[in-house]
Design a protein around this motif. Structure first.
Motif, PDB file in Angstrom:
ATOM      1  N   GLU A  98       0.818  -1.215   0.000  1.00  0.00           N
ATOM      2  CA  GLU A  98       0.000   0.000   0.000  1.00  0.00           C
ATOM      3  C   GLU A  98       0.853   1.267   0.000  1.00  0.00           C
ATOM      4  N   GLN A 237      -1.800   7.147   9.805  1.00  0.00           N
ATOM      5  CA  GLN A 237      -3.138   6.557   9.722  1.00  0.00           C
ATOM      6  C   GLN A 237      -3.080   5.133   9.184  1.00  0.00           C
ATOM      7  N   ALA A 238      -2.263   4.919   8.164  1.00  0.00           N
ATOM      8  CA  ALA A 238      -2.118   3.567   7.614  1.00  0.00           C
ATOM      9  C   ALA A 238      -1.479   2.634   8.635  1.00  0.00           C
ATOM     10  N   GLN A 240      -1.622   2.911  11.947  1.00  0.00           N
ATOM     11  CA  GLN A 240      -2.580   2.646  13.017  1.00  0.00           C
ATOM     12  C   GLN A 240      -3.636   1.631  12.581  1.00  0.00           C
ATOM     13  N   GLN A 241      -4.055   1.703  11.331  1.00  0.00           N
ATOM     14  CA  GLN A 241      -4.996   0.711  10.819  1.00  0.00           C
ATOM     15  C   GLN A 241      -4.355  -0.676  10.783  1.00  0.00           C
ATOM     16  N   ALA A 242      -3.094  -0.735  10.382  1.00  0.00           N
ATOM     17  CA  ALA A 242      -2.383  -2.015  10.357  1.00  0.00           C
ATOM     18  C   ALA A 242      -2.200  -2.560  11.771  1.00  0.00           C
ATOM     19  N   ASP A 244      -4.183  -2.021  14.356  1.00  0.00           N
ATOM     20  CA  ASP A 244      -5.489  -2.530  14.785  1.00  0.00           C
ATOM     21  C   ASP A 244      -5.765  -3.899  14.165  1.00  0.00           C
ATOM     22  N   ARG A 245      -5.415  -4.053  12.901  1.00  0.00           N
ATOM     23  CA  ARG A 245      -5.623  -5.338  12.225  1.00  0.00           C
ATOM     24  C   ARG A 245      -4.791  -6.441  12.883  1.00  0.00           C
ATOM     25  N   LYS A 248      -6.282  -7.508  16.213  1.00  0.00           N
ATOM     26  CA  LYS A 248      -7.453  -8.380  16.043  1.00  0.00           C
ATOM     27  C   LYS A 248      -7.030  -9.786  15.659  1.00  0.00           C
TER      28      LYS A 248
END
Length: 261
Positions: A98, A237-238, A240-242, A244-245, A248
């Motif tokens: 990405e 932002q990218a 932080q999303q990674a 979080d993933r 999980k």
């Protein structure tokens, strides 16, 4: 077990096993019934376990005991390394595709912070953070993203003065590094701005695990001349999303995977 009954360590484990086996936690009365311990003894032992972080307790009238953050942390630190690395590699591969920069995930150890997965895009200038590499805790963005959320004793254990001046921009005073940790906790990301290499920049986001805390982070690194052209939010932002993933993924694994190692 002696003829006089279970020893002190065994009694602690009896309580921990009883609470761990419950779905909704146990009251003190339930613990005494299951373990066959006298109520004063169970009260003393549960209080010690709560103080140590092995159990947690709510503030309701019928106090309910559950497994505490320290026990969960131990389980995650002993989590099956193959399954963790598989998840980490999936996350950094997608992130590198990405963002088109070198991405990696690092993990807190007893005295060091090490990389466990890395993905470098197919482009001319690649920077490698190889799995197993130790990251300098006072300079690396990925290490700061973890250490900012640790207690002072662990920070002192990993960041032992004198701190090495890797470049002219490296913070070498522990109090200055601690001050930066406050910013990391506020923004939920960390930056390494030419603190390890005069030409290299890095960003990282902490991986927050429920009941465990922060023992992983997701990082990205590249030439300062390239990364600084984009706003900070583009990278963080990218990341932080990674993060979080990845959290999980780890929390969805069966509990047995946490103790196989």
């Amino acid at each position: 077990m002696s003829k006089d009954g279970p020893g002190p360590i065994e009694r602690y484990f009896q309580i921990l096993e009883a609470v761990a086996a419950s779905n909704d936690g146990l009251t003190l009365t339930q613990i005494t019934t299951i373990t066959d311990l006298p109520k004063p003894t169970a009260h003393r032992l549960t209080r010690a376990l709560v103080e140590a972080g092995a159990l947690s307790v709510d503030d309701s009238w019928y106090k309910t005991f559950r497994i505490g953050s320290r026990m969960w942390r131990m389980l995650y630190l002993g989590q099956n390394t193959d399954s963790v690395r598989t998840c980490a590699q999936l996350v950094v591969d997608d992130l590198a595709n990405e963002l088109h920069e070198t991405c990696y995930i690092v993990r807190l150890g007893r005295q060091h912070i090490r990389s466990i997965a890395r993905s470098a895009p197919d482009q001319g200038h690649r920077l490698h953070v190889l799995p197993g590499e130790i990251l300098p805790g006072h300079a690396a963005a990925s290490a700061k993203a973890i250490l900012a959320f640790q207690n002072d004793a662990l920070v002192k254990q990993i960041l032992q003065e004198p701190l090495e001046p890797l470049t002219s921009r490296t913070k070498t005073i522990l109090d200055d590094v601690r001050a930066e940790f406050e910013s990391v906790r506020s923004s939920d990301f960390a930056i390494c701005d030419r603190e390890i290499d005069e030409n290299i920049m890095a960003f990282a986001a902490p991986v927050h695990l429920d009941t465990v805390g922060t023992i992983y982070s997701v990082g990205l690194t590249g030439p300062h001349s390239r990364l600084s052209q984009m706003p900070t939010e583009h990278w963080t932002q990218a990341l932080q999303q990674a993060a979080d993933r990845f959290a999980k993924m780890l929390q969805s694994q069966p509990a047995k995977d946490a103790v196989e190692a």
